[in-house]
Scaffold this motif. Structure first.
Motif, PDB file in Angstrom:
ATOM      1  N   ALA A  72       0.866  -1.184   0.000  1.00  0.00           N
ATOM      2  CA  ALA A  72       0.000   0.000   0.000  1.00  0.00           C
ATOM      3  C   ALA A  72       0.903   1.235   0.000  1.00  0.00           C
ATOM      4  O   ALA A  72       1.482   1.600   1.029  1.00  0.00           O
ATOM      5  CB  ALA A  72      -0.917  -0.006   1.223  1.00  0.00           C
ATOM      6  N   LYS A 116       0.569   4.304   0.055  1.00  0.00           N
ATOM      7  CA  LYS A 116       0.320   5.443   0.953  1.00  0.00           C
ATOM      8  C   LYS A 116       1.226   5.408   2.185  1.00  0.00           C
ATOM      9  O   LYS A 116       1.524   6.439   2.770  1.00  0.00           O
ATOM     10  CB  LYS A 116      -1.142   5.467   1.398  1.00  0.00           C
ATOM     11  N   ARG A 132     -14.832  -2.975  -4.373  1.00  0.00           N
ATOM     12  CA  ARG A 132     -14.436  -2.981  -2.968  1.00  0.00           C
ATOM     13  C   ARG A 132     -15.690  -3.206  -2.137  1.00  0.00           C
ATOM     14  O   ARG A 132     -16.691  -2.504  -2.301  1.00  0.00           O
ATOM     15  CB  ARG A 132     -13.780  -1.648  -2.591  1.00  0.00           C
ATOM     16  N   MET A 141     -12.213  -0.176   8.840  1.00  0.00           N
ATOM     17  CA  MET A 141     -12.630   0.238   7.499  1.00  0.00           C
ATOM     18  C   MET A 141     -13.750  -0.658   6.967  1.00  0.00           C
ATOM     19  O   MET A 141     -13.952  -0.756   5.765  1.00  0.00           O
ATOM     20  CB  MET A 141     -11.440   0.183   6.531  1.00  0.00           C
ATOM     21  N   HIS A 199     -12.287  -6.712  -3.481  1.00  0.00           N
ATOM     22  CA  HIS A 199     -11.305  -6.131  -2.564  1.00  0.00           C
ATOM     23  C   HIS A 199     -12.009  -5.968  -1.224  1.00  0.00           C
ATOM     24  O   HIS A 199     -13.036  -5.291  -1.147  1.00  0.00           O
ATOM     25  CB  HIS A 199     -10.873  -4.763  -3.135  1.00  0.00           C
ATOM     26  N   PHE A 217     -11.083  -4.836   2.442  1.00  0.00           N
ATOM     27  CA  PHE A 217     -10.099  -4.291   3.390  1.00  0.00           C
ATOM     28  C   PHE A 217     -10.856  -3.849   4.640  1.00  0.00           C
ATOM     29  O   PHE A 217     -11.672  -2.940   4.589  1.00  0.00           O
ATOM     30  CB  PHE A 217      -9.358  -3.102   2.753  1.00  0.00           C
ATOM     31  N   SER A 275      -6.927  -1.601   9.937  1.00  0.00           N
ATOM     32  CA  SER A 275      -5.491  -1.426   9.905  1.00  0.00           C
ATOM     33  C   SER A 275      -4.947  -1.400  11.332  1.00  0.00           C
ATOM     34  O   SER A 275      -5.716  -1.230  12.294  1.00  0.00           O
ATOM     35  CB  SER A 275      -5.302  -0.152   9.094  1.00  0.00           C
ATOM     36  N   GLN A 276      -3.639  -1.625  11.470  1.00  0.00           N
ATOM     37  CA  GLN A 276      -2.964  -1.578  12.775  1.00  0.00           C
ATOM     38  C   GLN A 276      -3.603  -2.522  13.797  1.00  0.00           C
ATOM     39  O   GLN A 276      -3.992  -2.124  14.903  1.00  0.00           O
ATOM     40  CB  GLN A 276      -2.889  -0.127  13.298  1.00  0.00           C
ATOM     41  N   GLU A 293      -2.791  -7.048   1.413  1.00  0.00           N
ATOM     42  CA  GLU A 293      -2.445  -5.666   1.079  1.00  0.00           C
ATOM     43  C   GLU A 293      -1.924  -5.001   2.353  1.00  0.00           C
ATOM     44  O   GLU A 293      -2.682  -4.778   3.288  1.00  0.00           O
ATOM     45  CB  GLU A 293      -3.701  -4.965   0.574  1.00  0.00           C
ATOM     46  N   LEU A 294      -0.634  -4.735   2.389  1.00  0.00           N
ATOM     47  CA  LEU A 294      -0.007  -4.257   3.622  1.00  0.00           C
ATOM     48  C   LEU A 294       0.783  -2.976   3.382  1.00  0.00           C
ATOM     49  O   LEU A 294       1.442  -2.826   2.351  1.00  0.00           O
ATOM     50  CB  LEU A 294       0.952  -5.327   4.161  1.00  0.00           C
ATOM     51  N   GLY A 295       0.717  -2.090   4.357  1.00  0.00           N
ATOM     52  CA  GLY A 295       1.486  -0.859   4.281  1.00  0.00           C
ATOM     53  C   GLY A 295       2.522  -0.807   5.380  1.00  0.00           C
ATOM     54  O   GLY A 295       3.676  -1.204   5.236  1.00  0.00           O
ATOM     55  N   ARG A 296       2.074  -0.368   6.565  1.00  0.00           N
ATOM     56  CA  ARG A 296       3.022  -0.125   7.665  1.00  0.00           C
ATOM     57  C   ARG A 296       3.808  -1.367   8.055  1.00  0.00           C
ATOM     58  O   ARG A 296       4.954  -1.267   8.475  1.00  0.00           O
ATOM     59  CB  ARG A 296       2.293   0.454   8.871  1.00  0.00           C
ATOM     60  N   TYR A 311       3.715   6.444   7.175  1.00  0.00           N
ATOM     61  CA  TYR A 311       2.863   7.553   7.616  1.00  0.00           C
ATOM     62  C   TYR A 311       3.656   8.613   8.382  1.00  0.00           C
ATOM     63  O   TYR A 311       3.199   9.139   9.397  1.00  0.00           O
ATOM     64  CB  TYR A 311       1.674   7.031   8.453  1.00  0.00           C
TER      65      TYR A 311
HETATM   66  C1  LIG Z   1      -7.493   0.445   1.354  1.00  0.00           C
HETATM   67  C2  LIG Z   1      -6.292   0.467   2.227  1.00  0.00           C
HETATM   68  N1  LIG Z   1      -5.276  -0.350   1.952  1.00  0.00           N
HETATM   69  C3  LIG Z   1      -4.158  -0.388   2.699  1.00  0.00           C
HETATM   70  C4  LIG Z   1      -4.014   0.429   3.803  1.00  0.00           C
HETATM   71  C5  LIG Z   1      -2.737   0.350   4.569  1.00  0.00           C
HETATM   72  O1  LIG Z   1      -2.899   0.088   5.896  1.00  0.00           O
HETATM   73  P1  LIG Z   1      -1.636  -0.314   6.777  1.00  0.00           P
HETATM   74  O2  LIG Z   1      -0.548   0.661   6.462  1.00  0.00           O
HETATM   75  O3  LIG Z   1      -2.114  -0.222   8.172  1.00  0.00           O
HETATM   76  O4  LIG Z   1      -1.238  -1.696   6.378  1.00  0.00           O
HETATM   77  C6  LIG Z   1      -5.058   1.297   4.143  1.00  0.00           C
HETATM   78  C7  LIG Z   1      -4.938   2.164   5.305  1.00  0.00           C
HETATM   79  O5  LIG Z   1      -5.739   2.965   5.637  1.00  0.00           O
HETATM   80  C8  LIG Z   1      -6.221   1.313   3.326  1.00  0.00           C
HETATM   81  O6  LIG Z   1      -7.216   2.144   3.575  1.00  0.00           O
END
Ligand SMILES: Cc1ncc(COP(=O)(O)O)c(C=O)c1O
Length: 408
Positions: free
Chosen positions: A65, A67, A155, A169, A201, A203, A206-207, A284-287, A388
């Motif tokens: 992810a 972002k 989604r 979410m 999708h 989702f 998170s966290q 799908e992972l970000g942090r 973030y």
């Molecule tokens: C659609 C979606 N994907 C991925 C993420 C990433 O989340 P995280 O960084 O906690 O894994 C988010 C976070 O808000 C999200 O809204």
């Protein structure tokens, strides 16, 4: 005194200094030419991904992810580690295009996609994770005008949530996704309209730091996806199962065990319902992928005492570290993992407040922390800064401007 969060594994001292990716913090700052500075470590990124890969079934892909950290060097590095990329805007799409990442690896989720963003996604061949019926109609109209069959997934806003997640979410009224009950007719409509159908999708949050909650949610996601596929009357080409894997930020937080989640996923994959038998699956992972690989370094420019309270005043602050200051999604402020980076192996001896250089009481990096005695010129490290941080903080506030960033 208030405790600070746990320092992530893999950070050690050399000659008294914190070492990141084999380099001392003084060398890194000298190389960058300034503080504040975000340092992201390739070695940490690689280790996290390889540990995750060996924990989960090979059948399940890992999407990044963007972002969480869209620094161009991080994106370029993740291009070699992740299977897919999830973006949240055409700005992030442009970043991936600049890195030469194939659109076939990219999906675009997020409410409020503008027409120009839908057009950019359709023309580039990105999968649109559609968030509403209105967005679906706009996409079909734009695609028709362009003469391109859009790649589309829906989604889903499921009726369940990820228990214990920091940000929920799914479950109940949400601006994200299409309510599960509305998914089958809309999916049918898209398939009948001739879109390149890419599935679902889901989702949910998170966290999350509770493996059992994550496992329970993944089971629910698979069940829901199979039910929806049945109602749509079509097998699913792809299912993005979401993620929500958290990292420990605060005192008492404990890291999740990916092998526990991986074992449960292996069980689920071995017993997939027939309609998901050939479905491409991904997380799908970000942090979780990048958070612990980043450290924010800021220099102490003043040390003062007020009413008997010691303050270390740094050249950084909430304009780069909004989350660590407690102003990004937390109700009760707690201390992130913070250390005196230039005296990383020294014994704590002083209770201090570490603050930033902004003229607001919100600008705090650590409250009543018990740290080694530090002076003007010492470096402070804020850990868990790989996600973030830089782009989720108001860098322009008070004319301060962005921090330096480097991937090493
Ligand atoms: C659609 C979606 N994907 C991925 C993420 C990433 O989340 P995280 O960084 O906690 O894994 C988010 C976070 O808000 C999200 O809204």
């Amino acid at each position: 005194m208030k405790p600070v969060g746990p320092i992530p594994p893999g950070y050690e001292a050399l000659d008294g200094e914190l070492v990141i990716g084999g380099h001392t913090v003084s060398a890194l700052v000298a190389n960058a030419g300034r503080t504040p500075l975000f340092v992201y470590s390739r070695a940490h990124l690689d280790k996290r991904m390889s540990e995750l890969r060996s924990a989960i079934p090979a059948r399940i892909g890992v999407n990044y992810a963007v972002k969480a950290n869209p620094h161009p060097d991080v994106i370029a590095h993740m291009a070699g580690l992740a299977d897919g990329f999830d973006i949240a805007s055409s700005g992030e799409l442009a970043m991936l295009q600049a890195a030469g990442i194939d659109a076939g690896r990219v999906s675009f989720a997020g409410p409020g996609k503008r027409d120009d963003e839908l057009e950019a996604a359709i023309t580039s061949g990105v999968t649109l994770n559609c968030e509403s019926e209105g967005e679906a109609e706009r996409t079909l109209a734009i695609a028709d005008h362009l003469g391109i069959a859009p790649r589309m997934a829906l989604r889903v806003n499921p009726d369940f949530e990820l228990r214990g997640s920091g940000m929920k979410m799914g479950g109940g009224a949400k601006p994200f996704g299409v309510d599960a009950s509305q998914v089958p007719p809309l999916a049918r409509k898209l398939i009948d309209a001739g879109v390149e159908w890419r599935g679902l999708h889901i989702f949910t949050g998170s966290q999350a730091l509770n493996e059992e909650a994550i496992i329970e949610t993944q089971g629910n996601v698979l069940k829901l996806a199979a039910n929806l596929a049945g109602e749509i009357d079509s097998s699913l080409p792809k299912l993005n199962m979401g993620g929500g894997f958290g990292i420990p930020y605060f005192p008492g937080d404990e890291a999740i065990d990916p092998t526990m989640i991986g074992a449960a996923l292996a069980d689920m994959v071995a017993n997939l319902p027939p309609l998901l038998a050939n479905t491409e699956l991904c997380l799908e992972l970000g942090r979780y992928l990048v958070g612990e690989a980043g450290v924010y370094l800021t220099r102490i420019v003043d040390k003062k005492e007020s009413h008997g309270v010691a303050y270390l005043v740094t050249d950084g602050g909430l304009h780069h570290q909004l989350a660590a200051s407690g102003n990004f999604g937390t109700v009760v402020r707690r201390n992130y993992p913070v250390a005196i980076a230039s005296q990383f192996d020294a014994e704590p001896s002083e209770e201090v407040n570490v603050v930033g250089c902004l003229c607001t009481p919100l600008d705090r990096l650590a409250d009543k922390a018990f740290l080694p005695r530090a002076e003007v010129g010492d470096l402070v490290a804020v850990f868990c800064a790989g996600a973030y941080g830089a782009t989720a903080s108001p860098a322009a506030f008070l004319g301060q401007g962005p921090a330096a960033e480097m991937l090493i």
